[in-house]
Scaffold this motif. Structure first.
Motif, mmCIF file in Angstrom:
data_model
loop_
_atom_site.group_PDB
_atom_site.id
_atom_site.type_symbol
_atom_site.label_atom_id
_atom_site.label_comp_id
_atom_site.label_asym_id
_atom_site.label_seq_id
_atom_site.Cartn_x
_atom_site.Cartn_y
_atom_site.Cartn_z
ATOM 1 N N LEU A 166 0.834 -1.204 0.000
ATOM 2 C CA LEU A 166 0.000 0.000 0.000
ATOM 3 C C LEU A 166 0.866 1.250 0.000
ATOM 4 O O LEU A 166 1.981 1.267 0.524
ATOM 5 C CB LEU A 166 -0.920 -0.006 1.212
ATOM 6 C CG LEU A 166 -1.948 -1.145 1.297
ATOM 7 C CD1 LEU A 166 -2.777 -1.017 2.564
ATOM 8 C CD2 LEU A 166 -2.851 -1.160 0.062
ATOM 9 N N ALA A 167 0.324 2.322 -0.582
ATOM 10 C CA ALA A 167 1.077 3.581 -0.670
ATOM 11 C C ALA A 167 1.311 4.192 0.712
ATOM 12 O O ALA A 167 2.311 4.878 0.938
ATOM 13 C CB ALA A 167 0.335 4.560 -1.579
ATOM 14 N N ARG A 168 0.380 3.953 1.644
ATOM 15 C CA ARG A 168 0.516 4.534 2.983
ATOM 16 C C ARG A 168 1.302 3.657 3.947
ATOM 17 O O ARG A 168 1.395 3.965 5.139
ATOM 18 C CB ARG A 168 -0.871 4.807 3.561
ATOM 19 C CG ARG A 168 -1.743 3.565 3.712
ATOM 20 C CD ARG A 168 -3.084 3.917 4.366
ATOM 21 N NE ARG A 168 -3.914 2.753 4.586
ATOM 22 C CZ ARG A 168 -4.751 2.247 3.701
ATOM 23 N NH1 ARG A 168 -4.867 2.809 2.511
ATOM 24 N NH2 ARG A 168 -5.484 1.171 3.975
ATOM 25 N N ALA A 169 1.889 2.576 3.435
ATOM 26 C CA ALA A 169 2.611 1.644 4.304
ATOM 27 C C ALA A 169 3.784 2.283 5.037
ATOM 28 O O ALA A 169 3.964 2.034 6.238
ATOM 29 C CB ALA A 169 3.076 0.440 3.491
ATOM 30 N N PRO A 170 4.617 3.138 4.390
ATOM 31 C CA PRO A 170 5.751 3.725 5.143
ATOM 32 C C PRO A 170 5.319 4.539 6.352
ATOM 33 O O PRO A 170 5.984 4.526 7.397
ATOM 34 C CB PRO A 170 6.439 4.603 4.091
ATOM 35 C CG PRO A 170 6.086 3.980 2.789
ATOM 36 C CD PRO A 170 4.689 3.486 2.964
ATOM 37 N N GLY A 171 4.194 5.247 6.256
ATOM 38 C CA GLY A 171 3.728 6.037 7.382
ATOM 39 C C GLY A 171 3.160 5.207 8.511
ATOM 40 O O GLY A 171 3.103 5.679 9.655
ATOM 41 N N GLN A 172 2.732 3.993 8.228
ATOM 42 C CA GLN A 172 2.157 3.127 9.259
ATOM 43 C C GLN A 172 3.204 2.274 9.961
ATOM 44 O O GLN A 172 2.907 1.645 10.970
ATOM 45 C CB GLN A 172 1.104 2.204 8.624
ATOM 46 C CG GLN A 172 -0.093 2.937 8.031
ATOM 47 C CD GLN A 172 -1.059 1.980 7.363
ATOM 48 O OE1 GLN A 172 -0.699 0.853 7.021
ATOM 49 N NE2 GLN A 172 -2.294 2.428 7.166
ATOM 50 N N LEU A 173 4.411 2.248 9.426
ATOM 51 C CA LEU A 173 5.417 1.331 9.950
ATOM 52 C C LEU A 173 5.786 1.637 11.401
ATOM 53 O O LEU A 173 5.860 0.731 12.240
ATOM 54 C CB LEU A 173 6.669 1.384 9.061
ATOM 55 C CG LEU A 173 7.728 0.305 9.325
ATOM 56 C CD1 LEU A 173 7.151 -1.090 9.081
ATOM 57 C CD2 LEU A 173 8.934 0.531 8.416
ATOM 58 N N GLU A 174 5.996 2.913 11.712
ATOM 59 C CA GLU A 174 6.435 3.267 13.065
ATOM 60 C C GLU A 174 5.331 3.087 14.096
ATOM 61 O O GLU A 174 5.604 2.987 15.289
ATOM 62 C CB GLU A 174 6.938 4.704 13.080
ATOM 63 C CG GLU A 174 8.189 4.922 12.245
ATOM 64 C CD GLU A 174 8.745 6.314 12.425
ATOM 65 O OE1 GLU A 174 8.199 7.056 13.270
ATOM 66 O OE2 GLU A 174 9.714 6.659 11.731
ATOM 67 N N ALA A 175 4.073 3.058 13.650
ATOM 68 C CA ALA A 175 2.961 2.895 14.586
ATOM 69 C C ALA A 175 2.714 1.429 14.956
ATOM 70 O O ALA A 175 1.911 1.144 15.856
ATOM 71 C CB ALA A 175 1.687 3.489 13.986
ATOM 72 N N LEU A 176 3.401 0.506 14.292
ATOM 73 C CA LEU A 176 3.191 -0.912 14.580
ATOM 74 C C LEU A 176 3.756 -1.264 15.954
ATOM 75 O O LEU A 176 4.776 -0.714 16.386
ATOM 76 C CB LEU A 176 3.851 -1.769 13.500
ATOM 77 C CG LEU A 176 3.279 -1.659 12.079
ATOM 78 C CD1 LEU A 176 4.084 -2.510 11.107
ATOM 79 C CD2 LEU A 176 1.812 -2.084 12.049
ATOM 80 N N ARG A 177 3.097 -2.194 16.622
ATOM 81 C CA ARG A 177 3.524 -2.660 17.940
ATOM 82 C C ARG A 177 3.519 -4.182 17.970
ATOM 83 O O ARG A 177 2.680 -4.839 17.349
ATOM 84 C CB ARG A 177 2.590 -2.119 19.039
ATOM 85 C CG ARG A 177 2.657 -0.607 19.222
ATOM 86 C CD ARG A 177 4.028 -0.185 19.766
ATOM 87 N NE ARG A 177 4.119 1.247 19.984
ATOM 88 C CZ ARG A 177 4.534 2.127 19.081
ATOM 89 N NH1 ARG A 177 4.882 1.704 17.858
ATOM 90 N NH2 ARG A 177 4.604 3.411 19.363
ATOM 91 N N THR A 178 4.454 -4.735 18.694
ATOM 92 C CA THR A 178 4.525 -6.180 18.875
ATOM 93 C C THR A 178 3.438 -6.616 19.849
ATOM 94 O O THR A 178 2.805 -5.779 20.523
ATOM 95 C CB THR A 178 5.907 -6.574 19.420
ATOM 96 O OG1 THR A 178 6.044 -6.035 20.742
ATOM 97 C CG2 THR A 178 7.015 -6.033 18.526
ATOM 98 N N PRO A 179 3.176 -7.931 19.994
ATOM 99 C CA PRO A 179 2.182 -8.383 20.976
ATOM 100 C C PRO A 179 2.502 -7.943 22.396
ATOM 101 O O PRO A 179 1.598 -7.841 23.233
ATOM 102 C CB PRO A 179 2.231 -9.907 20.834
ATOM 103 C CG PRO A 179 2.684 -10.146 19.430
ATOM 104 C CD PRO A 179 3.637 -9.040 19.137
ATOM 105 N N GLU A 180 3.799 -7.665 22.695
ATOM 106 C CA GLU A 180 4.156 -7.183 24.026
ATOM 107 C C GLU A 180 3.863 -5.701 24.203
ATOM 108 O O GLU A 180 4.033 -5.150 25.287
ATOM 109 C CB GLU A 180 5.643 -7.435 24.294
ATOM 110 C CG GLU A 180 6.032 -8.905 24.373
ATOM 111 C CD GLU A 180 6.311 -9.483 23.006
ATOM 112 O OE1 GLU A 180 6.182 -8.727 22.013
ATOM 113 O OE2 GLU A 180 6.634 -10.683 22.914
ATOM 114 N N GLY A 181 3.449 -5.029 23.112
ATOM 115 C CA GLY A 181 3.123 -3.621 23.195
ATOM 116 C C GLY A 181 4.298 -2.685 22.972
ATOM 117 O O GLY A 181 4.176 -1.475 23.220
ATOM 118 N N VAL A 182 5.443 -3.199 22.514
ATOM 119 C CA VAL A 182 6.606 -2.351 22.280
ATOM 120 C C VAL A 182 6.762 -2.095 20.786
ATOM 121 O O VAL A 182 6.219 -2.819 19.939
ATOM 122 C CB VAL A 182 7.888 -3.015 22.833
ATOM 123 C CG1 VAL A 182 7.756 -3.244 24.328
ATOM 124 C CG2 VAL A 182 8.155 -4.343 22.115
ATOM 125 N N ALA A 183 7.504 -1.029 20.465
ATOM 126 C CA ALA A 183 7.726 -0.669 19.073
ATOM 127 C C ALA A 183 8.719 -1.630 18.415
ATOM 128 O O ALA A 183 9.405 -2.404 19.090
ATOM 129 C CB ALA A 183 8.242 0.772 18.987
#
Length: 367
Positions: free
Chosen positions: A172-189
């Motif tokens: 998706l075109a908006r994928a780079p902007g969403q990357l930093e907002a991702l969190r692991t199951p433990e809740g960390v970046a």
């Protein structure tokens, strides 16, 4: 009667005592040249650098050196041929000796038999022009880029899955902007190094997608600029068939339909859609596809055949396939899809070369 475009035998009478013959075993670092000289009992053998072009009449196996040497020799009024490597008979020993010297002996025997007009010694490849080779480059480059795009996307998904993150769509075109907002199951970046690697992969993905669009745009402009050119007319005729897209039509025209094909059997062999039977005495078995032809055409036609069953459900070919696979035996669907691809290729070949309308196929309105 000799067949049209039959390269399995020589059409010129061979005179043993009046023909100077040379074959080349071509390598990246050096070339080994073996000759047969009239009146000379021994067979000269010479290793040369790849920049030496002082040849007289040669035959060599098709390889990475391409057809430039044959074109150059023919421009100097010298007979030059390119041998299909798979058409040269070799020993069936489990661990046969293989050296450049032995390979030149095999090439000499095969080439002499071919010059004498004896069939099945070897087959020669049709030497394309520079324009023909260049016309295939955009489609082949696009295929490489599409494969690279898939590798990058799979690598990104694998890295995220390693961290327990799923559902992210890198395409998706908006994928780079969403990357930093991702969190692991433990809740960390995402960890710093992994995040930097994914950013570079996304940059690379964006660049590859841009190149694919440039190739597609250039192709559309080329088709619009010369609509009456023979290959463009054939491509437009193929795209009228429901289920055949521009990319598939262009691939078929550039890779196979622009060639002088002798008949439908030669067409199926070139596409690598013929079988490889193994018969000896009472033993009869089929070893699957020979895979000796153009791999791009083979893969494209098998994919097109599966799509044909979806987009052309009422066509005679789809009805024939369903009838042959009605008993649902193991593996019969995969076997018969190759037969369907072969039949479909012949239908499209006739449409592109003679304008013969395929019976029972849905066609889009002519543009």
């Amino acid at each position: 009667m000799s067949k049209q475009n039959d390269l399995s035998r020589c059409r010129i009478a061979h005179q043993q005592d009046a023909t100077l013959i040379a074959v080349i075993e071509m390598g990246q670092a050096s070339w080994l040249v073996a000759g047969i000289v009239p009146g000379l009992d021994r067979y000269p053998l010479k290793k040369l650098g790849p920049d030496r072009d002082d040849r007289i009449a040669v035959a060599y196996e098709a390889g990475r050196d391409g057809f430039w040497l044959a074109r150059w020799l023919r421009s100097q009024s010298i007979e030059a041929y390119v041998i299909h490597p798979s058409s040269v008979p070799v020993s069936r020993e489990h661990r046969r000796a293989k050296t450049d010297r032995l390979d030149t002996e095999l090439l000499k025997r095969a080439f002499l038999g071919w010059l004498r007009g004896e069939p099945k010694h070897c087959s020669m490849a049709a030497i394309p022009t520079v324009e023909d080779e260049d016309a295939r480059r955009p489609g082949r480059e696009r295929q490489i880029l599409v494969e690279e795009r898939t590798r990058i996307i799979n690598r990104l998904k694998a890295n995220l899955a390693r961290l327990g993150i799923r559902g992210f769509r890198p395409n998706l075109a908006r994928a780079p902007g969403q990357l930093e907002a991702l969190r692991t199951p433990e809740g960390v970046a995402i960890p710093m190094n992994a995040l930097a690697e994914m950013r570079r992969d996304l940059d690379r993905l964006r660049f590859v997608k841009q190149q694919i669009k440039e190739i597609e745009k250039t192709r559309a402009e080329r088709l619009a600029k010369a609509p009456d050119e023979r290959r463009h007319v054939a491509a437009r005729a193929l795209t009228r068939v429901v289920g055949v897209g521009v990319e598939t039509a262009d691939m078929l025209v550039q890779e196979v339909f622009s060639r002088e094909i002798r008949d439908r059997r030669a067409l199926a062999r070139y596409a690598g859609l013929t079988g490889a039977p193994d018969e000896s005495g009472q033993r009869r078995r089929e070893r699957g596809l020979a895979k000796a032809g153009n791999a791009r055409v083979r893969r494209g036609m098998i994919e097109l055949a599966w799509g044909h069953l979806t987009h052309q459900k009422g066509s005679p070919l789809s009805v024939w396939y369903r009838m042959r696979t009605a008993d649902a035996r193991r593996g019969v669907r995969k076997t018969m899809i190759v037969a369907l691809a072969r039949k479909l290729l012949i239908v499209l070949w006739r449409l592109a070369t003679t304008g013969e309308a395929p019976e029972g196929l849905q066609l889009r309105p002519a543009a």
